[in-house]
Structures are given as C-alpha cells and as structure tokens.
Write an enzyme that holds these catalytic residues in place. Sequence first.
Site, mmCIF file in Angstrom:
data_model
loop_
_atom_site.group_PDB
_atom_site.id
_atom_site.type_symbol
_atom_site.label_atom_id
_atom_site.label_comp_id
_atom_site.label_asym_id
_atom_site.label_seq_id
_atom_site.Cartn_x
_atom_site.Cartn_y
_atom_site.Cartn_z
ATOM 1 N N ASN A 10 0.859 -1.186 0.000
ATOM 2 C CA ASN A 10 0.000 0.000 0.000
ATOM 3 C C ASN A 10 0.898 1.240 0.000
ATOM 4 O OD1 ASN A 10 -1.531 2.201 0.927
ATOM 5 N ND2 ASN A 10 -3.095 0.806 1.667
ATOM 6 N N HIS A 13 1.069 6.223 1.734
ATOM 7 C CA HIS A 13 1.801 7.175 2.570
ATOM 8 C C HIS A 13 3.008 7.797 1.876
ATOM 9 C CE1 HIS A 13 -1.109 6.720 5.558
ATOM 10 N NE2 HIS A 13 -0.911 5.431 5.669
ATOM 11 N N ARG A 21 4.155 18.790 1.567
ATOM 12 C CA ARG A 21 4.799 19.964 0.991
ATOM 13 C C ARG A 21 4.070 20.517 -0.238
ATOM 14 N NH1 ARG A 21 10.009 21.796 2.464
ATOM 15 N NH2 ARG A 21 9.811 21.808 4.716
ATOM 16 N N HIS A 46 -5.568 3.530 -1.631
ATOM 17 C CA HIS A 46 -6.861 3.872 -1.025
ATOM 18 C C HIS A 46 -7.186 5.303 -1.427
ATOM 19 C CE1 HIS A 46 -9.386 3.979 2.964
ATOM 20 N NE2 HIS A 46 -10.084 4.320 1.887
ATOM 21 N N ARG A 48 -9.212 7.939 -0.695
ATOM 22 C CA ARG A 48 -10.163 8.314 0.348
ATOM 23 C C ARG A 48 -11.055 9.441 -0.130
ATOM 24 N NH1 ARG A 48 -8.818 6.294 5.756
ATOM 25 N NH2 ARG A 48 -10.556 7.597 6.377
ATOM 26 N N ARG A 52 -6.840 12.616 1.132
ATOM 27 C CA ARG A 52 -5.748 13.088 1.991
ATOM 28 C C ARG A 52 -4.381 12.554 1.565
ATOM 29 N NH1 ARG A 52 -7.216 9.870 7.492
ATOM 30 N NH2 ARG A 52 -9.229 10.793 7.047
ATOM 31 N N HIS A 53 -4.371 11.423 0.846
ATOM 32 C CA HIS A 53 -3.061 10.962 0.332
ATOM 33 C C HIS A 53 -3.147 10.742 -1.188
ATOM 34 C CE1 HIS A 53 -5.039 7.244 1.559
ATOM 35 N NE2 HIS A 53 -4.717 7.387 2.827
ATOM 36 N N GLU A 73 -8.647 0.322 -2.777
ATOM 37 C CA GLU A 73 -9.466 0.342 -1.564
ATOM 38 C C GLU A 73 -10.421 1.508 -1.678
ATOM 39 O OE1 GLU A 73 -6.027 -1.431 1.412
ATOM 40 O OE2 GLU A 73 -6.675 0.629 1.632
ATOM 41 N N THR A 103 -7.051 6.267 10.235
ATOM 42 C CA THR A 103 -6.903 5.178 9.268
ATOM 43 C C THR A 103 -8.174 4.341 9.374
ATOM 44 O OG1 THR A 103 -5.534 3.296 8.602
ATOM 45 C CG2 THR A 103 -5.610 3.791 10.963
ATOM 46 N N THR A 104 -8.242 3.247 8.607
ATOM 47 C CA THR A 104 -9.460 2.434 8.628
ATOM 48 C C THR A 104 -9.512 1.694 9.963
ATOM 49 O OG1 THR A 104 -9.061 2.178 6.285
ATOM 50 C CG2 THR A 104 -10.815 0.841 7.232
ATOM 51 N N GLU A 154 -10.880 -9.540 3.228
ATOM 52 C CA GLU A 154 -9.596 -9.205 3.861
ATOM 53 C C GLU A 154 -9.865 -8.996 5.346
ATOM 54 O OE1 GLU A 154 -7.002 -6.427 1.877
ATOM 55 O OE2 GLU A 154 -6.259 -5.657 3.787
ATOM 56 N N HIS A 197 -3.396 -4.675 7.873
ATOM 57 C CA HIS A 197 -3.518 -3.532 8.775
ATOM 58 C C HIS A 197 -2.580 -3.682 9.961
ATOM 59 C CE1 HIS A 197 -5.644 0.242 9.420
ATOM 60 N NE2 HIS A 197 -5.156 0.101 10.637
HETATM 61 N N1 PXP Z 1 -5.763 -3.241 4.054
HETATM 62 C C1 PXP Z 1 -6.739 -2.323 4.124
HETATM 63 C C2 PXP Z 1 -8.101 -2.693 3.651
HETATM 64 C C3 PXP Z 1 -6.474 -1.012 4.612
HETATM 65 O O1 PXP Z 1 -7.474 -0.109 4.677
HETATM 66 C C4 PXP Z 1 -5.157 -0.688 4.988
HETATM 67 C C5 PXP Z 1 -4.836 0.697 5.460
HETATM 68 O O2 PXP Z 1 -5.110 1.592 4.443
HETATM 69 C C6 PXP Z 1 -4.177 -1.676 4.881
HETATM 70 C C7 PXP Z 1 -4.503 -2.951 4.431
HETATM 71 C C8 PXP Z 1 -2.747 -1.408 5.216
HETATM 72 O O3 PXP Z 1 -2.600 -1.109 6.567
HETATM 73 P P1 PXP Z 1 -1.234 -0.540 7.093
HETATM 74 O O4 PXP Z 1 -1.006 0.770 6.398
HETATM 75 O O5 PXP Z 1 -1.446 -0.398 8.561
HETATM 76 O O6 PXP Z 1 -0.164 -1.534 6.741
#
Ligand code: PXP
Length: 246
Positions: A10, A13, A21, A46, A48, A52-53, A73, A103-104, A154, A197
């Site tokens: 993922n 970030h 910035r 993701h 959102r 935000r990202h 996502e 976060t989720t 998941e 997660h």
């Molecule tokens: N899986 C899902 C469905 C998520 O929403 C997230 C966080 O966006 C992740 C995995 C990854 O989680 P982490 O960033 O904590 O590794």
Amino acid sequence: MTSLLRLGVNIDHVATIRNARGGDHPDPMRAVRIVEAAGGDGITVHLREDRRHIRDSDLDTIMAGAHLPINLEMAATEEMLKIALRHKPHAACIVPEKRKERTTEGGLDAAGQHNHLAPIIGRLLDAGIRVSLFIEPDARQIEASMHLRAPVVEFHTGRYAHLFLDGDNAGVEAELKRVADAAALCAKNGIEPHAGHGLTFENVQPIAAIPQLAELNIGHYLVGEAIFIGLDESVRKMRTLMDAAR
Ligand code: PXP
C-alpha cells in the site's frame, strides 16, 4: 506444501509525505516501480473521500503505468463506484470510511449493511473487478460476505497489531486463533482470505503462517521503514519474512 502468500504494498503514505509539501516529491509512481523490482505482488491504493493521500491523478498515472495488479481500496459510495468502474482495477477492496478517523479503524459491517452493499458489489463484479470486503475475522461477517457474493475477504488485523504492541501474549494468541479459524472457514466456503492492517517486520510472521491466507496488504510500516533502509529493502525484507513463515 502451502501456496505462495502474495504481498500487496500500500503506497498511500508516499503520497502523504508528498502532500505535506504540496509539490510532486516523493512520487508514488516511483514507489510503484521500486515495489515491482523488489518482488511485490500487487499495488494497493486507497482513494479516500477527502483525498488526503492518493489523488485522482495518482490513480490515473498508476492505472496507466503499473505492471502489477492494482487493488483499489474504496468506500461504498456512488462516487467511488463510478471511479472504480471507469478504471476497472484488478481488485476493489470495500472498506468502511469515516471522515475523521486517522486510518481504517475497524472492519466493514457486511452483515448490517447488506442492502447498501449488494448493488455496489454486483456492479463491480459485473465489470469483472475482483471484490474484496475488509471485515473483522468472524463467522457472521464471513457468512454475510458469502451472501453478498464477494469472492475475497480481507481480515482487519488491527486488533492483533495492537495486542502485539501491548505485549499481551494471551490476547495475541486468541486473536491469531480468531484469524486462523476465519481463514479456514473461508477456504471451506470457497472465499479467498486476505489480511492486513498494522503489520510489521516484528508481527507479520504468525499471520503469514496461517496457511489459507493468500495475500497480505501492508503499507504504513513499509513506507515508514523505507525512511531508514529504503523502500526496496523494506519490501524485500517483508517478502523474505513472509516466505520464511510458510
Ligand atoms: N488493508 C486495508 C483494507 C487497509 O485499509 C489498509 C490501510 O489503508 C491496509 C490494508 C494497510 O494497513 P497498514 O497501512 O497499517 O499496513
């Protein structure tokens, strides 16, 4: 002989740091290339509601340029559905989304939201998108996911990650059993179980050892660790730990 456990990385970030910035560095697409070279099996983003990202333009670029399958996502909203249907990613993971959360924070209530989710899932499936539901590892949510015709679920490993951090060994064992039982229930019913997660180098192996799990999606820790050891090494090390657990 257990099958390979896929690693979806993922990259949200990377965009979080870029957005701090307001420019275009670091570029999420550069992260995609590194994940591809380092042995990642998929790219997870993701989009959102508050952007935000990852932004819409990132999704355009990644969908056009990535060689790995994309897992989008998304919240179960009409806006996100339209975006998913336009891009047709390999997979779409439906997540609960609250505006103010960092976060989720929990799994989707697939059982309680059946009527809202059913048409959205139906349209994604009709478009050939592999639908996954991000749920807590429990039988009620798995049964609801089956009724919703989701081919994949998941499991939210956030609770496991918190217990691990707290050093609560009994809690960790109980939570691992919950994930393992849920994964076995999925396999028995023809649903492919994934997990994600809060997974880290320290806590990933007991989860990776659960034989029915086919994929882990990991983001925040890999991007955080990339600051110290580089994204390439971060992904490679996670891959090695996952493989060693099998
Ligand atoms: N899986 C899902 C469905 C998520 O929403 C997230 C966080 O966006 C992740 C995995 C990854 O989680 P982490 O960033 O904590 O590794």
